[in-house]
Design a protein around this motif. Sequence first.
Motif, PDB file in Angstrom:
ATOM      1  N   CYS A  64      38.763  30.734  45.491  1.00 13.41           N
ATOM      2  CA  CYS A  64      39.538  31.966  45.606  1.00 13.41           C
ATOM      3  C   CYS A  64      38.655  33.082  46.160  1.00 13.41           C
ATOM      4  CB  CYS A  64      40.078  32.362  44.230  1.00 13.41           C
ATOM      5  SG  CYS A  64      40.960  33.938  44.219  1.00 13.41           S
ATOM      6  N   ALA A  65      39.152  33.783  47.159  1.00 14.93           N
ATOM      7  CA  ALA A  65      38.397  34.884  47.763  1.00 14.93           C
ATOM      8  C   ALA A  65      38.293  36.077  46.813  1.00 14.93           C
ATOM      9  CB  ALA A  65      39.054  35.309  49.063  1.00 14.93           C
ATOM     10  N   ALA A  66      39.187  36.179  45.843  1.00 17.69           N
ATOM     11  CA  ALA A  66      39.175  37.314  44.926  1.00 17.69           C
ATOM     12  C   ALA A  66      38.249  37.103  43.731  1.00 17.69           C
ATOM     13  CB  ALA A  66      40.593  37.606  44.438  1.00 17.69           C
ATOM     14  N   CYS A  67      38.300  35.900  43.127  1.00 20.05           N
ATOM     15  CA  CYS A  67      37.540  35.698  41.891  1.00 20.05           C
ATOM     16  C   CYS A  67      36.551  34.532  41.941  1.00 20.05           C
ATOM     17  CB  CYS A  67      38.504  35.509  40.712  1.00 20.05           C
ATOM     18  SG  CYS A  67      39.377  33.928  40.710  1.00 20.05           S
ATOM     19  N   GLY A  68      36.614  33.709  42.983  1.00 26.03           N
ATOM     20  CA  GLY A  68      35.680  32.595  43.107  1.00 26.03           C
ATOM     21  C   GLY A  68      36.092  31.331  42.380  1.00 26.03           C
ATOM     22  N   CYS A 108      45.821  30.994  43.233  1.00 25.33           N
ATOM     23  CA  CYS A 108      44.685  30.802  42.332  1.00 25.33           C
ATOM     24  C   CYS A 108      45.226  30.770  40.894  1.00 25.33           C
ATOM     25  CB  CYS A 108      43.693  31.943  42.505  1.00 25.33           C
ATOM     26  SG  CYS A 108      42.366  31.922  41.271  1.00 25.33           S
ATOM     27  N   LEU A 109      44.848  29.760  40.130  1.00 24.37           N
ATOM     28  CA  LEU A 109      45.337  29.653  38.751  1.00 24.37           C
ATOM     29  C   LEU A 109      44.610  30.593  37.796  1.00 24.37           C
ATOM     30  CD1 LEU A 109      45.842  25.794  38.443  1.00 24.37           C
ATOM     31  CD2 LEU A 109      47.547  27.575  38.904  1.00 24.37           C
ATOM     32  N   ASN A 110      43.536  31.222  38.237  1.00 27.14           N
ATOM     33  CA  ASN A 110      42.800  32.149  37.389  1.00 27.14           C
ATOM     34  C   ASN A 110      43.353  33.573  37.506  1.00 27.14           C
ATOM     35  OD1 ASN A 110      40.570  32.891  35.626  1.00 27.14           O
ATOM     36  ND2 ASN A 110      39.722  33.900  37.429  1.00 27.14           N
ATOM     37  N   CYS A 111      43.468  34.081  38.739  1.00 28.47           N
ATOM     38  CA  CYS A 111      43.866  35.482  38.916  1.00 28.47           C
ATOM     39  C   CYS A 111      45.229  35.632  39.604  1.00 28.47           C
ATOM     40  CB  CYS A 111      42.801  36.243  39.699  1.00 28.47           C
ATOM     41  SG  CYS A 111      42.654  35.753  41.431  1.00 28.47           S
ATOM     42  N   GLN A 112      45.892  34.529  39.934  1.00 27.63           N
ATOM     43  CA  GLN A 112      47.208  34.497  40.572  1.00 27.63           C
ATOM     44  C   GLN A 112      47.233  35.152  41.954  1.00 27.63           C
ATOM     45  OE1 GLN A 112      47.144  35.440  37.062  1.00 27.63           O
ATOM     46  NE2 GLN A 112      47.303  33.247  36.800  1.00 27.63           N
ATOM     47  N   ALA A 113      46.096  35.227  42.616  1.00 29.12           N
ATOM     48  CA  ALA A 113      46.054  35.726  43.991  1.00 29.12           C
ATOM     49  C   ALA A 113      46.699  34.686  44.910  1.00 29.12           C
ATOM     50  CB  ALA A 113      44.614  35.981  44.424  1.00 29.12           C
ATOM     51  N   VAL A 114      47.431  35.154  45.904  1.00 29.93           N
ATOM     52  CA  VAL A 114      48.026  34.258  46.901  1.00 29.93           C
ATOM     53  C   VAL A 114      47.059  34.178  48.068  1.00 29.93           C
ATOM     54  CG1 VAL A 114      49.973  33.893  48.453  1.00 29.93           C
ATOM     55  CG2 VAL A 114      50.357  34.828  46.172  1.00 29.93           C
ATOM     56  N   LEU A 115      46.711  32.950  48.454  1.00 27.20           N
ATOM     57  CA  LEU A 115      45.707  32.702  49.482  1.00 27.20           C
ATOM     58  C   LEU A 115      46.321  31.969  50.663  1.00 27.20           C
ATOM     59  CD1 LEU A 115      43.143  31.209  46.969  1.00 27.20           C
ATOM     60  CD2 LEU A 115      43.156  33.556  47.801  1.00 27.20           C
ATOM     61  N   ALA A 116      45.892  32.315  51.855  1.00 28.75           N
ATOM     62  CA  ALA A 116      46.300  31.582  53.050  1.00 28.75           C
ATOM     63  C   ALA A 116      45.437  30.339  53.162  1.00 28.75           C
ATOM     64  CB  ALA A 116      46.133  32.455  54.287  1.00 28.75           C
ATOM     65  N   GLY A 117      46.044  29.260  53.636  1.00 27.51           N
ATOM     66  CA  GLY A 117      45.302  28.022  53.818  1.00 27.51           C
ATOM     67  C   GLY A 117      44.269  28.140  54.919  1.00 27.51           C
ATOM     68  N   ASP A 118      43.196  27.368  54.785  1.00 27.41           N
ATOM     69  CA  ASP A 118      42.161  27.311  55.815  1.00 27.41           C
ATOM     70  C   ASP A 118      42.648  26.403  56.936  1.00 27.41           C
ATOM     71  OD1 ASP A 118      40.428  28.884  54.306  1.00 27.41           O
ATOM     72  OD2 ASP A 118      39.487  27.146  53.354  1.00 27.41           O
ATOM     73  N   VAL A 119      42.365  26.771  58.178  1.00 28.76           N
ATOM     74  CA  VAL A 119      42.714  25.913  59.305  1.00 28.76           C
ATOM     75  C   VAL A 119      41.744  24.741  59.306  1.00 28.76           C
ATOM     76  CG1 VAL A 119      42.924  25.760  61.811  1.00 28.76           C
ATOM     77  CG2 VAL A 119      43.626  27.837  60.629  1.00 28.76           C
ATOM     78  N   SER A 120      42.280  23.520  59.281  1.00 28.75           N
ATOM     79  CA  SER A 120      41.452  22.324  59.256  1.00 28.75           C
ATOM     80  C   SER A 120      40.767  22.122  60.594  1.00 28.75           C
ATOM     81  CB  SER A 120      42.304  21.095  58.939  1.00 28.75           C
ATOM     82  OG  SER A 120      42.900  21.234  57.678  1.00 28.75           O
TER      83      SER A 120
END
Length: 59
Positions: free
Chosen positions: A41-45, A13-25
């Motif tokens: 982002c799950a942390a900040c939206g 996330c470019l806002n809070c730098q949280a690392v996110l797992a990709g969604d399964v397509s």
Amino acid sequence: MAHVPERTELYVCLNCQAVLAGDVSEGAGEKNHNFSVPDECAACGNTDIVELSDYPHVE
């Protein structure tokens, strides 16, 4: 034959730098999954998310 765990695609996330797992397509098979960037982002939206490998190059 030993099982080799599959690695998910990672995003930042470019806002809070949280690392996110990709969604399964949708439509991905059981053995080889396709991953896509999360919608937000799950942390900040925030919706400004880049692949982990591209993160050091973002200004």
